[in-house]
Design an enzyme around this catalytic site. Structure first.
Site, PDB file in Angstrom:
ATOM      1  CG  HIS A   1      -1.933   1.081   1.335  1.00 18.40           C
ATOM      2  ND1 HIS A   1      -1.752   2.447   1.658  1.00 18.40           N
ATOM      3  CD2 HIS A   1      -3.309   0.855   0.882  1.00 18.40           C
ATOM      4  CE1 HIS A   1      -2.974   3.309   1.377  1.00 18.40           C
ATOM      5  NE2 HIS A   1      -3.931   2.473   0.878  1.00 18.40           N
TER       6      HIS A   1
ATOM      7  CD  GLU B   1      -5.358   1.717  -3.074  1.00 19.13           C
ATOM      8  OE1 GLU B   1      -6.314   2.009  -2.791  1.00 19.13           O
ATOM      9  OE2 GLU B   1      -4.354   1.916  -2.221  1.00 19.13           O
TER      10      GLU B   1
HETATM   11  P1  PGA Z   1      -9.071   6.534   0.401  1.00 19.46           P
HETATM   12  O1  PGA Z   1      -7.987   5.572   0.666  1.00 19.46           O
HETATM   13  O2  PGA Z   1     -10.434   5.844  -0.249  1.00 19.46           O
HETATM   14  O3  PGA Z   1      -9.356   7.237   1.296  1.00 19.46           O
HETATM   15  O4  PGA Z   1      -8.649   7.411  -0.760  1.00 19.46           O
HETATM   16  C1  PGA Z   1      -7.771   4.466  -0.359  1.00 19.46           C
HETATM   17  C2  PGA Z   1      -6.819   3.387   0.132  1.00 19.46           C
HETATM   18  O5  PGA Z   1      -5.852   4.162   0.504  1.00 19.46           O
HETATM   19  O6  PGA Z   1      -6.757   2.293   0.130  1.00 19.46           O
END
Ligand code: PGA
Length: 246
Positions: free
Chosen positions: A93, A164
């Site tokens: 992540h 992401e």
């Molecule tokens: P967010 O985070 O929906 O708060 O942007 C997503 C993530 O970090 O998995």
């Protein structure tokens, strides 16, 4: 079937985690179309697993230690998470990479540890704002995949990828759906060069009720990883309801 993965990060303490879990369990979701999984903090994992055991909801770790056991103060291994009943683990992540300084090599070791332990890894990849401005999005994703997959055998395990973009996480500045579709195709093609098995691609980054359907309108996006909006009952229910109505 779409995946909705709730990354609760370090937003909720143990009591708050259990309150939200129990509130969600009282809802009557149509989980035929949805694969719902919660990613609570390490301390709360086993209790959340006990709470959801009679439901189809799955639980995952937010990160894992790559060695199974030993003198690693503060660590919780992939094997430990598996032993209490976790199905998934987030790996790489961006908060682990950029806040905790984990390298591509660390990500690779964690990915390997998850596969060894029998957890389904959710490998998170994404470009930074700088990468994007310099036109290096594909370069960054390709590199993250290459490093993560070096000498890796899936051995019949499932693998999930979460796209992401770092600049979209927690900022409210979600990536436009067309861009997500294009990148999800790119990632799918890249992954095919390493493994025969199909790896679903999720999108994460400021997902909320108002935009979730736009990402899931094409099959190339297999689900969403939701952070902030999944940590409050009303906003998370709103996301789930949108998907139920798809
Ligand atoms: P967010 O985070 O929906 O708060 O942007 C997503 C993530 O970090 O998995």
């Amino acid at each position: 079937m779409k995946h909705i993965f709730a990354n609760w990060k370090m937003y909720l303490d143990f009591d708050e985690t259990m309150i939200l879990t129990n509130q969600l369990l009282q809802e009557d979701f149509n989980l035929e179309k949805i694969n719902l999984a919660f990613f609570p903090n390490a301390l709360s994992c086993s209790e959340v697993i006990k709470a959801v055991q009679d439901s189809p909801i799955e639980v995952g770790a937010q990160t894992v230690n790559w060695t199974p056991r030993g003198a690693y103060t503060g660590g919780t291994s992939a094997e430990f998470y598996k032993n209490v009943g976790c199905k998934y683990a987030l790996v790489g992540h961006s908060e682990r990479r950029y806040v905790f300084g984990e390298s591509d090599e660390d990500t690779h070791k964690k990915l390997s540890a998850c596969l060894d332990a029998g957890l389904t890894p959710v490998l998170c990849i994404g470009e930074t704002k700088e990468d994007r401005e310099e036109g290096k999005t594909e370069y960054r994703l390709k590199k993250q995949l290459m490093k993560a997959f070096e000498n890796l055998e899936l051995g019949g395990n499932e693998l999930i990828i979460a796209y992401e973009p770092v600049w979209a996480i927690g900022t409210g500045d979600a990536c436009l759906p067309d861009e997500v579709f294009k990148i999800a195709k790119f990632i799918t093609n890249e992954v095919k060069q390493y493994f025969e098995a199909y790896a679903p691609v999720l999108y994460g980054g400021s997902v909320k009720a108002e935009n979730v359907v736009s990402y899931l309108s094409q099959d190339i996006v297999a689900g969403v990883l939701v952070g902030g909006a999944s940590t409050k009952l009303d906003t998370f229910l709103a996301v789930i309801k949108e998907i139920e109505n798809l």
